[in-house]
Design a protein around this motif. Structure first.
Motif, PDB file in Angstrom:
ATOM      1  N   VAL A  93      35.140 -21.172  25.074  1.00 17.14           N
ATOM      2  CA  VAL A  93      34.105 -20.820  24.248  1.00 17.14           C
ATOM      3  C   VAL A  93      32.849 -20.528  24.801  1.00 17.14           C
ATOM      4  CG1 VAL A  93      35.162 -22.660  22.526  1.00 17.14           C
ATOM      5  CG2 VAL A  93      33.595 -23.351  24.241  1.00 17.14           C
ATOM      6  N   PRO A  94      32.042 -19.840  23.905  1.00 18.05           N
ATOM      7  CA  PRO A  94      30.754 -19.496  24.397  1.00 18.05           C
ATOM      8  C   PRO A  94      29.701 -20.439  24.888  1.00 18.05           C
ATOM      9  CG  PRO A  94      31.241 -18.322  22.287  1.00 18.05           C
ATOM     10  CD  PRO A  94      32.244 -19.191  22.548  1.00 18.05           C
ATOM     11  N   TRP A  95      28.726 -20.393  25.688  1.00 16.03           N
ATOM     12  CA  TRP A  95      27.966 -21.364  26.046  1.00 16.03           C
ATOM     13  C   TRP A  95      27.160 -21.834  24.897  1.00 16.03           C
ATOM     14  CZ3 TRP A  95      26.095 -21.029  31.582  1.00 16.03           C
ATOM     15  CH2 TRP A  95      26.983 -20.671  32.673  1.00 16.03           C
ATOM     16  N   LEU A  96      26.395 -22.712  25.016  1.00 15.02           N
ATOM     17  CA  LEU A  96      25.500 -23.288  23.871  1.00 15.02           C
ATOM     18  C   LEU A  96      23.955 -22.750  24.267  1.00 15.02           C
ATOM     19  CD1 LEU A  96      24.608 -25.122  21.261  1.00 15.02           C
ATOM     20  CD2 LEU A  96      23.821 -26.844  23.178  1.00 15.02           C
ATOM     21  N   GLU A  97      23.447 -22.015  23.515  1.00 16.08           N
ATOM     22  CA  GLU A  97      22.292 -21.305  23.454  1.00 16.08           C
ATOM     23  C   GLU A  97      21.431 -21.316  22.374  1.00 16.08           C
ATOM     24  OE1 GLU A  97      20.765 -16.628  24.971  1.00 16.08           O
ATOM     25  OE2 GLU A  97      23.048 -17.248  25.040  1.00 16.08           O
ATOM     26  N   PRO A  98      20.734 -22.654  22.111  1.00 13.77           N
ATOM     27  CA  PRO A  98      19.879 -23.139  20.971  1.00 13.77           C
ATOM     28  C   PRO A  98      18.716 -22.347  21.022  1.00 13.77           C
ATOM     29  CG  PRO A  98      19.750 -24.809  22.526  1.00 13.77           C
ATOM     30  CD  PRO A  98      20.870 -23.681  23.269  1.00 13.77           C
ATOM     31  N   SER A  99      17.970 -21.913  19.813  1.00  7.62           N
ATOM     32  CA  SER A  99      16.747 -21.189  19.806  1.00  7.62           C
ATOM     33  C   SER A  99      15.847 -21.902  18.919  1.00  7.62           C
ATOM     34  CB  SER A  99      16.892 -19.840  18.980  1.00  7.62           C
ATOM     35  OG  SER A  99      17.814 -18.946  20.020  1.00  7.62           O
ATOM     36  N   LEU A 100      14.570 -21.813  19.190  1.00  6.72           N
ATOM     37  CA  LEU A 100      13.451 -22.059  18.433  1.00  6.72           C
ATOM     38  C   LEU A 100      13.193 -21.187  17.170  1.00  6.72           C
ATOM     39  CD1 LEU A 100      11.266 -24.303  17.907  1.00  6.72           C
ATOM     40  CD2 LEU A 100       9.767 -22.778  19.133  1.00  6.72           C
ATOM     41  N   ILE A 101      13.370 -21.632  16.062  1.00  6.21           N
ATOM     42  CA  ILE A 101      13.431 -20.541  14.804  1.00  6.21           C
ATOM     43  C   ILE A 101      12.030 -20.728  13.879  1.00  6.21           C
ATOM     44  CG2 ILE A 101      14.670 -19.724  12.830  1.00  6.21           C
ATOM     45  CD1 ILE A 101      17.195 -20.590  14.551  1.00  6.21           C
ATOM     46  N   TRP A 102      11.530 -19.802  13.371  1.00  5.70           N
ATOM     47  CA  TRP A 102      10.635 -19.847  12.578  1.00  5.70           C
ATOM     48  C   TRP A 102      10.507 -18.591  11.389  1.00  5.70           C
ATOM     49  CZ3 TRP A 102      10.061 -18.632  17.646  1.00  5.70           C
ATOM     50  CH2 TRP A 102       9.590 -17.627  17.831  1.00  5.70           C
ATOM     51  N   HIS A 103       9.684 -18.953  10.397  1.00  6.91           N
ATOM     52  CA  HIS A 103       9.736 -17.826   9.585  1.00  6.91           C
ATOM     53  C   HIS A 103       8.455 -16.724   9.739  1.00  6.91           C
ATOM     54  CE1 HIS A 103       8.877 -15.718   5.493  1.00  6.91           C
ATOM     55  NE2 HIS A 103      10.365 -15.827   5.196  1.00  6.91           N
ATOM     56  N   ILE A 104       8.585 -15.566   9.646  1.00  2.00           N
ATOM     57  CA  ILE A 104       7.649 -14.675   9.932  1.00  2.00           C
ATOM     58  C   ILE A 104       6.304 -15.057   9.258  1.00  2.00           C
ATOM     59  CG2 ILE A 104       9.193 -12.793  10.395  1.00  2.00           C
ATOM     60  CD1 ILE A 104       8.670 -11.471   7.801  1.00  2.00           C
ATOM     61  N   ARG A 105       6.188 -15.758   8.114  1.00  5.36           N
ATOM     62  CA  ARG A 105       5.056 -15.887   7.599  1.00  5.36           C
ATOM     63  C   ARG A 105       3.930 -16.836   8.363  1.00  5.36           C
ATOM     64  NH1 ARG A 105       4.986 -11.718   4.741  1.00  5.36           N
ATOM     65  NH2 ARG A 105       6.172 -11.636   3.143  1.00  5.36           N
ATOM     66  N   SER A 106       4.741 -17.608   9.450  1.00 11.45           N
ATOM     67  CA  SER A 106       4.089 -18.412  10.209  1.00 11.45           C
ATOM     68  C   SER A 106       3.389 -17.992  11.570  1.00 11.45           C
ATOM     69  CB  SER A 106       4.815 -19.922  10.778  1.00 11.45           C
ATOM     70  OG  SER A 106       5.835 -19.353  11.305  1.00 11.45           O
ATOM     71  N   MET A 107       3.570 -16.491  11.544  1.00 12.98           N
ATOM     72  CA  MET A 107       3.039 -15.928  12.702  1.00 12.98           C
ATOM     73  C   MET A 107       1.549 -15.923  12.944  1.00 12.98           C
ATOM     74  SD  MET A 107       6.095 -14.775  14.362  1.00 12.98           S
ATOM     75  CE  MET A 107       5.026 -13.607  15.402  1.00 12.98           C
ATOM     76  N   ARG A 108       0.883 -16.011  11.818  1.00  7.04           N
ATOM     77  CA  ARG A 108      -0.647 -15.807  11.899  1.00  7.04           C
ATOM     78  C   ARG A 108      -1.116 -16.982  12.077  1.00  7.04           C
ATOM     79  NH1 ARG A 108      -2.498 -12.547   6.798  1.00  7.04           N
ATOM     80  NH2 ARG A 108      -4.633 -13.178   7.581  1.00  7.04           N
TER      81      ARG A 108
END
Length: 342
Positions: free
Chosen positions: A287-302
């Protein structure tokens, strides 16, 4: 984004001004020309001229009439996202005072599984509390509603593998680690590992003779080959699995009380070995390795607070934005975060 900045650079009359960017983001928020003019303290004719100017610059209607208001075109959605980023950059460029996390008093809401606590929250929490002593974290169970809640503003971040995210989300991978099979210290397979194991650990054919402890993950698209955590249906009769649970940390505790074999990400096994030694039998190769990410909505970019916390996760977990390197597991009995017990 490249085409957006390219347009800014090549407009000889500099018509794509900061005022026009503010107008476009405000119009996207209000979806009404009159309310936009009122918000910006300009006349409606001037607002109409600014919309006409933007349409000419971008070669698109940008907004069409919809009921008593305006509906954005796909191009308008794209332009708004990039305009918000440019305005955010301008705001930081001309800010009189730098952002000071020590004065920030807010709670960041993060959706994640309990597996995130030892491998992604714990490595960050000390730095967070030191640099932003008045900030807090709310850890909320990740579910099928996570993206909807991020989009609505009910969550600030999420942590899970970023697979096929919608275009209005951003992400950064935090770590890359393989899955390994582990048992409690003193398990009969530990002696077999010593006598029959090779450079890659114990052969899967020997490990498969023992029952599994299975972690069920929802939502998830991964299978459960070789006991890997993933979406699974709990049967009415046992077969090769003795325990099913949706709790990662609970599965580890139950594994220590049984002869069950548990499949975990190596990073999780290493972190939890601080509390109680365990034995790593081998790596899961199917199986592929685990590669978790930090995810956010683009509205919070500011949001400068969001930006600061994102940078904290990146610096503490991966040391910056250099290419992500995968973990190398250790086979045998480990304790205290990877020390091999004799």
């Amino acid at each position: 984004m490249k085409s957006f900045f390219h347009k800014m650079k090549n407009d000889a009359d500099e018509s794509l001004s900061r005022a026009l960017l503010i107008f476009l983001t405000t119009l996207h928020e209000q979806r009404h020309l009159g309310r936009t003019a009122q918000r910006l303290s300009i006349s409606v004719p001037k607002a109409s001229r600014m919309l006409a100017e933007a349409r000419e610059i971008f070669g698109d209607p940008l907004y069409t009439r919809f009921g008593h208001g305006l509906a954005p075109t796909p191009r308008a959605e794209e332009v708004t996202v990039q305009a918000e980023r440019v305005l955010s950059a301008m705001k930081q460029l001309f800010a009189e005072e730098a952002f000071d996390p020590s004065s920030m008093n807010r709670v960041f809401r993060i959706a994640c599984l309990d597996n995130a606590v030892p491998i992604m929250i714990e490595p960050v929490i000390e730095a967070l509390m030191h640099r932003a002593p008045h900030a807090g974290l709310a850890l909320i169970p990740h579910s099928e509603l996570t993206l909807l809640r991020l989009r609505a503003g009910d969550l600030d971040f999420a942590i899970f593998p970023a697979v096929q995210l919608p275009e209005d989300f951003e992400s950064v991978a935090l770590l890359k680690t393989p899955y390994v099979k582990v048992v409690r210290a003193g398990h009969p397979l530990e002696e077999m590992l010593r006598t029959e194991g090779g450079p890659d650990g114990l052969p899967a054919s020997l490990i498969e003779r023992w029952p599994r402890v299975q972690i069920c993950v929802h939502p998830d698209t991964d299978g459960v080959d070789e006991g890997v955590p993933g979406a699974c249906t709990i049967p009415l009769k046992t077969s090769d699995t003795m325990i099913w649970t949706e709790y990662w940390l609970g599965a580890v505790r139950l594994m220590h009380r049984t002869n069950g074999v548990l499949t975990l990400p190596w990073r999780t096994a290493r972190a939890l070995s601080f509390d109680r030694p365990l034995t790593v039998l081998g790596r899961v190769e199917s199986v592929p390795w685990l590669e978790p990410s930090l995810i956010w909505h683009i509205r919070s970019m500011r949001d400068v607070g969001h930006e600061w916390l994102r940078s904290l996760f990146i610096s503490e977990l991966r040391g910056g934005m250099q290419p992500l390197e995968g973990d190398e597991p250790i086979y045998g009995r480990i304790s205290e975060g990877g020390r091999i017990d004799s």
